[in-house]
Write a protein that holds these residues in place. Sequence first.
Motif, PDB file in Angstrom:
ATOM      1  N   ALA A 279       0.831  -1.211   0.000  1.00  7.56           N
ATOM      2  CA  ALA A 279       0.000   0.000   0.000  1.00  7.56           C
ATOM      3  C   ALA A 279       0.865   1.260   0.000  1.00  7.56           C
ATOM      4  O   ALA A 279       0.578   2.220  -0.725  1.00  7.56           O
ATOM      5  N   GLN A 280       1.919   1.287   0.804  1.00 11.68           N
ATOM      6  CA  GLN A 280       2.830   2.438   0.820  1.00 11.68           C
ATOM      7  C   GLN A 280       3.532   2.597  -0.528  1.00 11.68           C
ATOM      8  O   GLN A 280       3.712   3.722  -1.014  1.00 11.68           O
ATOM      9  N   ALA A 281       3.907   1.491  -1.130  1.00 10.02           N
ATOM     10  CA  ALA A 281       4.579   1.535  -2.430  1.00 10.02           C
ATOM     11  C   ALA A 281       3.631   2.078  -3.504  1.00 10.02           C
ATOM     12  O   ALA A 281       4.018   2.929  -4.314  1.00 10.02           O
ATOM     13  N   ARG A 282       2.388   1.588  -3.517  1.00  9.08           N
ATOM     14  CA  ARG A 282       1.417   2.088  -4.491  1.00  9.08           C
ATOM     15  C   ARG A 282       1.162   3.574  -4.287  1.00  9.08           C
ATOM     16  O   ARG A 282       1.038   4.338  -5.253  1.00  9.08           O
ATOM     17  N   GLN A 283       1.097   4.010  -3.044  1.00  8.75           N
ATOM     18  CA  GLN A 283       0.878   5.432  -2.755  1.00  8.75           C
ATOM     19  C   GLN A 283       2.056   6.265  -3.272  1.00  8.75           C
ATOM     20  O   GLN A 283       1.850   7.337  -3.850  1.00  8.75           O
ATOM     21  N   ALA A 284       3.268   5.782  -3.103  1.00  9.04           N
ATOM     22  CA  ALA A 284       4.443   6.498  -3.620  1.00  9.04           C
ATOM     23  C   ALA A 284       4.394   6.591  -5.142  1.00  9.04           C
ATOM     24  O   ALA A 284       4.712   7.634  -5.723  1.00  9.04           O
ATOM     25  N   VAL A 285       3.972   5.519  -5.788  1.00  6.81           N
ATOM     26  CA  VAL A 285       3.855   5.523  -7.250  1.00  6.81           C
ATOM     27  C   VAL A 285       2.773   6.511  -7.682  1.00  6.81           C
ATOM     28  O   VAL A 285       2.992   7.332  -8.584  1.00  6.81           O
ATOM     29  N   ARG A 286       1.609   6.455  -7.052  1.00  7.39           N
ATOM     30  CA  ARG A 286       0.526   7.384  -7.411  1.00  7.39           C
ATOM     31  C   ARG A 286       0.963   8.837  -7.249  1.00  7.39           C
ATOM     32  O   ARG A 286       0.675   9.682  -8.094  1.00  7.39           O
ATOM     33  N   HIS A 287       1.648   9.115  -6.155  1.00  7.36           N
ATOM     34  CA  HIS A 287       2.121  10.479  -5.882  1.00  7.36           C
ATOM     35  C   HIS A 287       3.083  10.938  -6.972  1.00  7.36           C
ATOM     36  O   HIS A 287       2.985  12.065  -7.461  1.00  7.36           O
ATOM     37  N   THR A 288       3.994  10.062  -7.363  1.00  2.51           N
ATOM     38  CA  THR A 288       4.961  10.405  -8.409  1.00  2.51           C
ATOM     39  C   THR A 288       4.271  10.594  -9.750  1.00  2.51           C
ATOM     40  O   THR A 288       4.551  11.553 -10.481  1.00  2.51           O
ATOM     41  N   LEU A 289       3.358   9.700 -10.100  1.00  2.00           N
ATOM     42  CA  LEU A 289       2.677   9.779 -11.389  1.00  2.00           C
ATOM     43  C   LEU A 289       1.770  11.002 -11.487  1.00  2.00           C
ATOM     44  O   LEU A 289       1.554  11.526 -12.585  1.00  2.00           O
TER      45      LEU A 289
END
Length: 141
Positions: free
Chosen positions: A31-41
């Motif tokens: 979940a933290q990894a997906r959130q980091a990806v969403r934030h970057t994208l």
Amino acid sequence: MNTRSDTRSRAPGTDPCDTQNAGPSPVRTPAQARQAVRHTLAGLGPLHPAQIEDLLLVTSELVTNAHRHAGGVTGFGLGIERDRVTVSVSDASTASPLYELHDELRPGGFGWPIVLRLCREVSVDTQAEGKTIHAAVRFDR
């Protein structure tokens, strides 16, 4: 699709998606990894939803596999290029992921084949302290 999996060592700091850092990775869970990806994208402008979903699935699989097979995530990074986004996940195991065909009724074993199918390029870099998997998903902008 150009998909490959290989194992090689690189000197620290020579990879554009190098996840070596001082201290533990702030990304611990899928979940933290997906959130980091969403934030970057979010900062990249409009992207195709299917490609975002592919990258989120690859991210979840790599982080989950790091927990399931290697004691957890020791590093996490994203590399942005014109036509791809590369997620890099490090763990403390030097064992490369295995591609095994499983009986459909047996749970597990589908994550690595999914990563290989969705990615333009996949590499596994091993070092004495563990490995880093770099998985690049194609993006049209």
